[in-house]
Write an enzyme that holds these catalytic residues in place. Structure first.
Site: not given
Ligand code: TXD
Length: 308
Positions: A10, A13-14, A88, A95, A118, A120, A151, A175
């Site tokens: 959450a 991105v989520g 990445r 991850n 999604v 990385n 982009r 990517h």
């Molecule tokens: O093009 C693409 N695929 C991408 C990928 C474009 C943008 C972002 N990209 C990747 O998405 C980025 O490199 C990260 O690996 C993810 C998520 O990026 P975001 O910016 O949303 O990161 P945040 O804001 O840190 O959110 C990650 C959330 C955070 O709230 C954590 O508490 C949660 O992930 N988290 C979990 N949720 C559920 N279950 C588990 N195990 C867990 N671990 C962390």
């Protein structure tokens, strides 16, 4: 019955994905995270915007996978985002643990779901999700190509002072820095950009596209892009839930297409109710084939570092 989409993670991105899905009345949404209270708070805040925004879909925040049961699609954004100077790839081992855990829970609670990864490094995490889930290859897809192409489209539009919606473009490959923008398959209302822009300008735009994520990380300083990434995820979600046969560049499992095997790589796919309905094999020049091969070899090398 409404469609059900779970968004795992959450964070930026989520939560933005979830917001786009409910505000667009695309599906009822479950937003799940390990941080207690945070997905619940964001979901409640979004529901309180429903009277103003006028949407009817529901969003529920939770820390419990049982609430995700029976999802049509599970979008995995859980993980760590890149920090400035972090590649990445640095994210990979951290991850991998998170994605494995999320996928195991997904197979238990939503055995019929389509998984969109999604997190990385994207192609590697999607491969991991495929292996851990045991799902058929067409049900595990990675989101990157829609974003990288968006982009590219934006930069082309900017260079030509054309409206972004008039630009179509294709970016293949992993990517990462070796992704493969394809100017020959990129057009403004059907006119290839190779006839609209000089070669050196196209090269600049290709480079800026390859570094599109890093450019934003550098500006934000404390996180990575999320508006265009979430819009790109939702484009895939809509194509899967509501058909229409849209062809989008996505990370798909290749078994010989483009001469590549046992790897996830960005290629054009037709999305539908079964996930990847069809992989489209474009005719590529030898130079383009070589770039795609190089990009996928990079992904393979990273996959080799996984302990599955
Ligand atoms: O093009 C693409 N695929 C991408 C990928 C474009 C943008 C972002 N990209 C990747 O998405 C980025 O490199 C990260 O690996 C993810 C998520 O990026 P975001 O910016 O949303 O990161 P945040 O804001 O840190 O959110 C990650 C959330 C955070 O709230 C954590 O508490 C949660 O992930 N988290 C979990 N949720 C559920 N279950 C588990 N195990 C867990 N671990 C962390």
């Amino acid at each position: 019955m409404n469609k059900k989409v779970t968004v795992v993670g959450a964070g930026f991105v989520g939560a933005t994905c979830a917001r786009r899905i409910v505000e667009g009345d695309i599906a009822d949404t479950i937003l799940i995270d390990i941080v207690e209270g945070m997905p619940q708070g964001k979901a409640l805040d979004m529901m309180q915007s429903a009277p103003v925004e006028g949407f009817q879909a529901k969003i529920t925040g939770t820390n419990e996978y049982r609430d995700t049961a029976g999802s049509d699609i599970v979008v995995i954004t859980a993980g760590l985002a890149r920090k400035p100077g972090m590649s990445r790839d640095d994210l990979q081992s951290m991850n991998a643990k998170i994605v494995s855990d999320v996928v195991k829970n997904t197979t238990i609670h939503s055995p019929k779901a389509i998984i969109i990864v999604v997190t990385n490094p994207l192609d590697v995490m999607t491969y991991l999700a495929y292996k851990i889930s045991g799902f058929q290859k067409h049900r595990v897809i990675g989101m990157a190509g829609v974003l990288d192409s968006a982009r590219y489209r934006y930069f082309i539009a900017e260079a030509l002072s054309a409206p972004p919606y008039a630009v179509q473009a294709m970016v293949l490959g992993g990517h990462g820095d070796a992704m493969v923008p394809l100017p020959r398959y990129s057009t403004v209302n059907g006119i290839p950009i190779t006839q609209l822009l000089p070669q050196d300008k196209i090269e600049n735009i290709n480079d800026r596209t390859r570094n599109g994520g890093a450019e934003i990380v550098k500006l934000l300083k404390t996180g990575s892009a999320f508006y265009a990434p979430s819009a790109s995820v939702v484009e895939m979600v809509k194509s899967i839930l509501y058909g229409g046969g849209n062809i989008l560049p996505c990370a798909a499992y290749l078994s010989g297409e483009y001469g590549l095997r046992d790897v996830y790589c960005g290629v054009p796919v037709q999305l539908g109710a079964n996930g990847v309905e069809k992989i489209i094999e474009l005719e590529l020049t030898n130079a383009e084939k070589e770039l795609l091969k190089k990009s996928s070899e990079g992904v393979k090398a990273q996959i080799g570092q996984l302990s599955i």
